[in-house]
Design a protein around this motif. Sequence first.
Motif, PDB file in Angstrom:
ATOM      1  N   ALA A   1       0.540  -0.940   0.176  1.00 27.30           N
ATOM      2  CA  ALA A   1      -0.130  -0.071  -0.180  1.00 27.30           C
ATOM      3  C   ALA A   1       0.868   0.706   0.712  1.00 27.30           C
ATOM      4  O   ALA A   1       0.451   2.483  -0.660  1.00 27.30           O
ATOM      5  N   MET A   2       1.746   1.510   0.548  1.00 26.60           N
ATOM      6  CA  MET A   2       1.832   2.531   0.929  1.00 26.60           C
ATOM      7  C   MET A   2       3.341   2.164  -0.048  1.00 26.60           C
ATOM      8  O   MET A   2       3.490   3.652  -1.244  1.00 26.60           O
ATOM      9  N   VAL A   3       3.690   1.331  -1.477  1.00 22.47           N
ATOM     10  CA  VAL A   3       4.528   1.666  -2.712  1.00 22.47           C
ATOM     11  C   VAL A   3       3.705   2.294  -2.857  1.00 22.47           C
ATOM     12  O   VAL A   3       3.912   3.668  -3.787  1.00 22.47           O
ATOM     13  N   ARG A   4       2.484   1.380  -3.618  1.00 21.91           N
ATOM     14  CA  ARG A   4       1.289   2.125  -4.496  1.00 21.91           C
ATOM     15  C   ARG A   4       0.665   3.262  -4.213  1.00 21.91           C
ATOM     16  O   ARG A   4       1.021   4.382  -5.320  1.00 21.91           O
ATOM     17  N   GLY A   5       0.953   3.846  -2.728  1.00 21.31           N
ATOM     18  CA  GLY A   5       0.386   5.481  -2.919  1.00 21.31           C
ATOM     19  C   GLY A   5       1.946   6.866  -3.402  1.00 21.31           C
ATOM     20  O   GLY A   5       1.707   7.686  -3.692  1.00 21.31           O
ATOM     21  N   LEU A   6       2.609   6.170  -2.985  1.00 19.75           N
ATOM     22  CA  LEU A   6       4.196   6.830  -3.464  1.00 19.75           C
ATOM     23  C   LEU A   6       4.022   6.487  -4.771  1.00 19.75           C
ATOM     24  O   LEU A   6       4.821   8.057  -5.090  1.00 19.75           O
ATOM     25  N   ILE A   7       3.931   6.190  -5.948  1.00 21.60           N
ATOM     26  CA  ILE A   7       3.494   6.028  -7.689  1.00 21.60           C
ATOM     27  C   ILE A   7       2.345   6.581  -6.989  1.00 21.60           C
ATOM     28  O   ILE A   7       2.663   7.903  -8.629  1.00 21.60           O
ATOM     29  N   VAL A   8       1.093   6.975  -6.835  1.00 22.12           N
ATOM     30  CA  VAL A   8       0.512   7.885  -7.637  1.00 22.12           C
ATOM     31  C   VAL A   8       0.477   8.827  -6.719  1.00 22.12           C
ATOM     32  O   VAL A   8       0.102   9.828  -8.157  1.00 22.12           O
ATOM     33  N   SER A   9       0.985   9.494  -5.651  1.00 21.65           N
ATOM     34  CA  SER A   9       1.560  10.867  -5.237  1.00 21.65           C
ATOM     35  C   SER A   9       2.239  10.906  -6.237  1.00 21.65           C
ATOM     36  O   SER A   9       2.193  12.485  -6.329  1.00 21.65           O
ATOM     37  N   GLY A  10       3.312  10.555  -6.356  1.00 26.04           N
ATOM     38  CA  GLY A  10       5.181  11.077  -7.393  1.00 26.04           C
ATOM     39  C   GLY A  10       3.724  11.763  -8.653  1.00 26.04           C
ATOM     40  O   GLY A  10       4.034  12.830  -8.989  1.00 26.04           O
ATOM     41  N   LEU A  11       3.662  10.478  -9.369  1.00 29.57           N
ATOM     42  CA  LEU A  11       2.928  11.183 -10.679  1.00 29.57           C
ATOM     43  C   LEU A  11       2.284  12.408 -10.745  1.00 29.57           C
ATOM     44  O   LEU A  11       1.863  12.968 -11.452  1.00 29.57           O
ATOM     45  N   ARG A  12       0.824  12.108  -9.362  1.00 27.80           N
ATOM     46  CA  ARG A  12      -0.114  13.324  -9.285  1.00 27.80           C
ATOM     47  C   ARG A  12       0.774  14.887  -9.200  1.00 27.80           C
ATOM     48  O   ARG A  12       0.124  15.699  -9.709  1.00 27.80           O
ATOM     49  N   ARG A  13       1.695  14.697  -8.232  1.00 28.97           N
ATOM     50  CA  ARG A  13       2.186  15.841  -8.082  1.00 28.97           C
ATOM     51  C   ARG A  13       2.739  16.548  -9.295  1.00 28.97           C
ATOM     52  O   ARG A  13       2.666  17.330  -9.488  1.00 28.97           O
ATOM     53  N   ALA A  14       3.659  15.448  -9.737  1.00 29.75           N
ATOM     54  CA  ALA A  14       4.995  16.389 -11.527  1.00 29.75           C
ATOM     55  C   ALA A  14       3.520  16.772 -12.328  1.00 29.75           C
ATOM     56  O   ALA A  14       3.460  17.545 -12.648  1.00 29.75           O
ATOM     57  N   LEU A  15       2.337  15.740 -12.366  1.00 32.97           N
ATOM     58  CA  LEU A  15       0.896  15.841 -13.707  1.00 32.97           C
ATOM     59  C   LEU A  15       0.748  17.763 -12.943  1.00 32.97           C
ATOM     60  O   LEU A  15       0.276  18.555 -14.266  1.00 32.97           O
ATOM     61  N   ASP A  16       0.222  17.491 -11.860  1.00 33.47           N
ATOM     62  CA  ASP A  16      -0.448  19.026 -10.963  1.00 33.47           C
ATOM     63  C   ASP A  16       0.335  20.193 -11.300  1.00 33.47           C
ATOM     64  O   ASP A  16       0.190  21.380 -11.785  1.00 33.47           O
ATOM     65  N   ALA A  17       2.011  20.093 -11.299  1.00 35.55           N
ATOM     66  CA  ALA A  17       3.191  20.993 -11.096  1.00 35.55           C
ATOM     67  C   ALA A  17       3.418  21.432 -13.158  1.00 35.55           C
ATOM     68  O   ALA A  17       3.155  22.514 -13.929  1.00 35.55           O
TER      69      ALA A  17
END
Length: 601
Positions: free
Chosen positions: A309-325
């Motif tokens: 769960a932590m790994v999945r959350g890290l990937i989703v958060s990392g991608l979302r933050r970069a795409l939001d930026a």
Amino acid sequence: MSIRRLPEHLVNRIAAGEVVERPASALKELVENAIDAGAGRIAILLVEGGTSRIEVADDGCGMTPADMALALERHATSKLPDEFIESVVTLGFRGEALPSIASVARLTIESRIRGAEGWARTVDNGRVEREGPAALPPGTRVVVEDLFARVPARRKFLRSPRAEYAACLDVVRRLAMARPDIGFTLEHDGRRALSAMQVEDRPGRVATLTDRALADNSVAIDLEREGLVLGGVASLPTYNRGIADHQYLFVNGRPVKDRLLMGAIRGAYAEMLPRDRHAVVALFLDIPTDQVDVNVHPAKTEVRFRDPAMVRGLIVSGLRRALDAAGHRSQRASDSALAMWQPENISSPPGGEEGARPQSGWEGEGTPQRLPLENRSYSTVNEARPTFFAAPPQARAEPAWTPPPQTAAFPMGVARGQVAKTYIVAEAEDGLVLVDQHAAHERLVLERMRAALIGGTIASQALLIPEVVELDESACDRLESRAEELSEFGLDLERFGPHAMLVRATPALLGQSDPKGLVTDLADELAAFDEALSLKERLDAVAGTMACHGSVRAGRILSVPEMNALLREMEVTPHSGQCNHGRPTWVKLAHGDIEKLFGRK
């Protein structure tokens, strides 16, 4: 039948069935050995997709004759100095690859350590054929010939040389992507197929091995959380592919194909891509060795995480933050798109003298009647040329009561006009911007709805006269069961008999929407939902359907202030570079691209 010990050659052939499925499997093991040996350059040669010959040469540490003999025995390795297999940091560690390959092919190993003589050893389908001195530079060269030639049951399951070559190329591409500090070359049937220089950084190496256009259509990923580090590059949603083969995943430098990681990527792009399109990503996850198990697959292509769960959350958060930026960024116009612009010679109309009366939109001898523009069709520019008898072209113009704004102040530029009542033409400081007004406004409405839901409930707008929408009974049942949840989205529904729903209010964000079309589409959308999921868990689908009905439609004439207001909102809205279905909302023709079209560059 009594239990017996299997002979060594049969054990090796059974192990080969797990490790060596096809030429690409053998090539992967050999290249991983070269990387673990500290190579700075790796040269690969293939013949007939690797079915006839695989050759891997490196400049690594090399082997002594004694180490070479030991390397051809099963479960002999230099990569596990102790018994703590969970601490392994090398790509290989099982000690099965070389003896497995040697049991089903002709294997020749030549190796030399610095400051010593070279040595060679040849094993033909499990039998040592020859060994002796060899002349070669420091490093190791391994040649595999006639894979599965004496195992016809395995040979007949191989695919065509072209397909086997494609699999080998994919293996090399993934390993080369993981190690930009190593130079890679690949030749197939005498032709150089891949070349990656040793000095490239990670984003440059990814662009070299995928598509050069990725560098201009991607965002950088950089996130660290609780000892886990995620890096790499991810494409903008508008830069996508029809298959998921362009998703490259690495865990501690090891290429993997893990369903958890691929699912996390789909989740991060969920509301930005159509279901049949896939992002182009290269993600590098560095994780402590005690939190991942790499010993769960014979070919080491799968891993198991202690905290998925932590790994999945890290990937989703990392991608979302970069795409939001990335904000309003969209895919740049490709060379293939620019090639669609073709110049056309404009010459005198054929067939007639200069003063001859050409055909026009005038008919009859009395009062001329002009054909509507939409009823005329022209195949060339010549047919559309104005003549003495044709009315002059007309266009909409607005008086400029205030000076036009400066283009340098706005990334999306300043509106200059509208084409086909669908596309906004804007001038930016660095080029020409074309905006799909419906796709762009659809994304803006969706982002407004998402922001409003985060803050509470979406405001509703009561209808002066409630509207009755007739549906089949099952659709009405679905809507009635979700009526309370739909009210949080600003849609107020009541049951109105067995085959109808009464719409009392619609989301205020949608403006003057079509209640009947909105409710009908929502009923269809609900049919595909899992009953156990709340609508907030399917926020993107519900809000996306509503946003589509509340957006500016293609075919609507916009004023210049309206167009500029749309451009300004796009500049500050995340993900405005693509619509809710993953298509681009705008494209830019840079000044250089325009100069190419006119032959100035």
